[in-house]
Design an enzyme around this catalytic site. Structure first.
Site, mmCIF file in Angstrom:
data_model
loop_
_atom_site.group_PDB
_atom_site.id
_atom_site.type_symbol
_atom_site.label_atom_id
_atom_site.label_comp_id
_atom_site.label_asym_id
_atom_site.label_seq_id
_atom_site.Cartn_x
_atom_site.Cartn_y
_atom_site.Cartn_z
ATOM 1 N N SER A 139 0.849 -1.195 0.000
ATOM 2 C CA SER A 139 0.000 0.000 0.000
ATOM 3 C C SER A 139 0.876 1.234 0.000
ATOM 4 O O SER A 139 1.984 1.225 0.558
ATOM 5 C CB SER A 139 -0.893 0.018 1.246
ATOM 6 O OG SER A 139 -1.552 1.275 1.381
ATOM 7 N N TYR A 152 -1.992 -0.954 10.164
ATOM 8 C CA TYR A 152 -2.022 -1.220 8.727
ATOM 9 C C TYR A 152 -0.736 -0.737 8.067
ATOM 10 O O TYR A 152 -0.129 -1.451 7.260
ATOM 11 C CB TYR A 152 -3.237 -0.527 8.111
ATOM 12 C CG TYR A 152 -3.405 -0.771 6.633
ATOM 13 C CD1 TYR A 152 -3.924 -1.974 6.167
ATOM 14 C CD2 TYR A 152 -3.059 0.203 5.692
ATOM 15 C CE1 TYR A 152 -4.093 -2.206 4.804
ATOM 16 C CE2 TYR A 152 -3.220 -0.018 4.339
ATOM 17 C CZ TYR A 152 -3.742 -1.217 3.903
ATOM 18 O OH TYR A 152 -3.899 -1.446 2.551
#
Length: 244
Positions: A139, A152
């Protein structure tokens, strides 16, 4: 040669779009997800029309037996593994002080440890073949960080670092490892599991729109194909300008 391609998190979103692209190419697909939101029969028809096939099985990449079963299915059916796309992942948006240890552990277990487990299981075959591609979906938040996404970001940053380390280790043996680090993509996860899906965030992007799953699938397809032969340990981030 028709390739054997494993894709985790293939039930929807980026994983599903990636499976669609490889099905059109006539590859043999071995897919895994905790559940499949859509019937995979259409994927199988597409693949078979082009000379390939699709096998879909439910499983969790944090469960060792499920990962072993995934690899076994690919090898027992096709005798090789040409591409591993590590796409399975989860998201947590919560202030650091409100994040529990169980929540932290779960995000790390799925996004980082689960990705490692799939690589660990598939890599011996690729090393024996002296060929293979591993593409880890990380990401852009693993590159830049974001408030309330500590778990995350840590997990995806770990995937990025792991990608670079393993790439340096195995490239000499014919196995190329790279990562795709998407920006905000219009998937179920973005819509329902994040605070980022809103007009303000979209307008802040230089491109003024969220990405589509197929735009990420296209990059994965590139890294898995002839265009990716000199890509080693690279982090390719199609993010609409979210990280420049």
């Amino acid at each position: 040669m028709t390739r054997c391609i494993i894709i985790t998190g293939a039930g929807r979103g980026i994983g599903r779009a990636t499976a669609q692209r490889f099905a059109i190419s006539g590859d043999h697909l071995v897919l895994m997800d905790r559940k499949f939101d859509n019937d995979v029969a259409d994927l199988d028809r597409t693949a078979r029309a082009a000379g390939g096939s699709v096998i879909a099985q439910t499983g969790d990449i944090t469960v060792a037996q499920d990962v072993a079963a995934l690899i076994s299915t690919a090898l027992e059916t096709h005798g090789r593994i040409d591409v591993l796309v590590n796409n399975a992942g989860i998201l947590l948006s919560r202030e650091t002080t409100q994040t529990t240890m169980d929540e932290w552990n779960r995000v790390i277990a799925v996004n980082l440890t689960g990705t490692w487990a799939c690589i660990h299981a598939a890599l011996p075959t690729m090393l024996t073949q002296k060929s293979g591609r591993i593409i880890n979906v990380s990401s852009e938040l693993g590159l830049i960080g974001f408030p309330t996404y500590a778990a995350y970001c840590a997990s995806k940053g770990g995937v990025i670092a792991m990608t670079k380390a393993i790439a340096k280790e195995v490239a000499q043996h014919g196995v190329l490892v790279n990562s795709v680090a998407p920006g905000p993509i219009e998937t179920h996860m973005l819509k329902y599991d994040t605070i980022e899906f809103n007009d303000e965030t979209r307008e802040q992007l230089p491109i003024k729109r969220f990405g589509q799953p197929d735009e990420i699938a296209a990059v994965i397809e590139f890294l898995a194909g002839p265009g990716g032969t000199y890509m080693v340990g690279q982090i390719v981030s199609p993010n609409g300008g979210a990280a420049i």
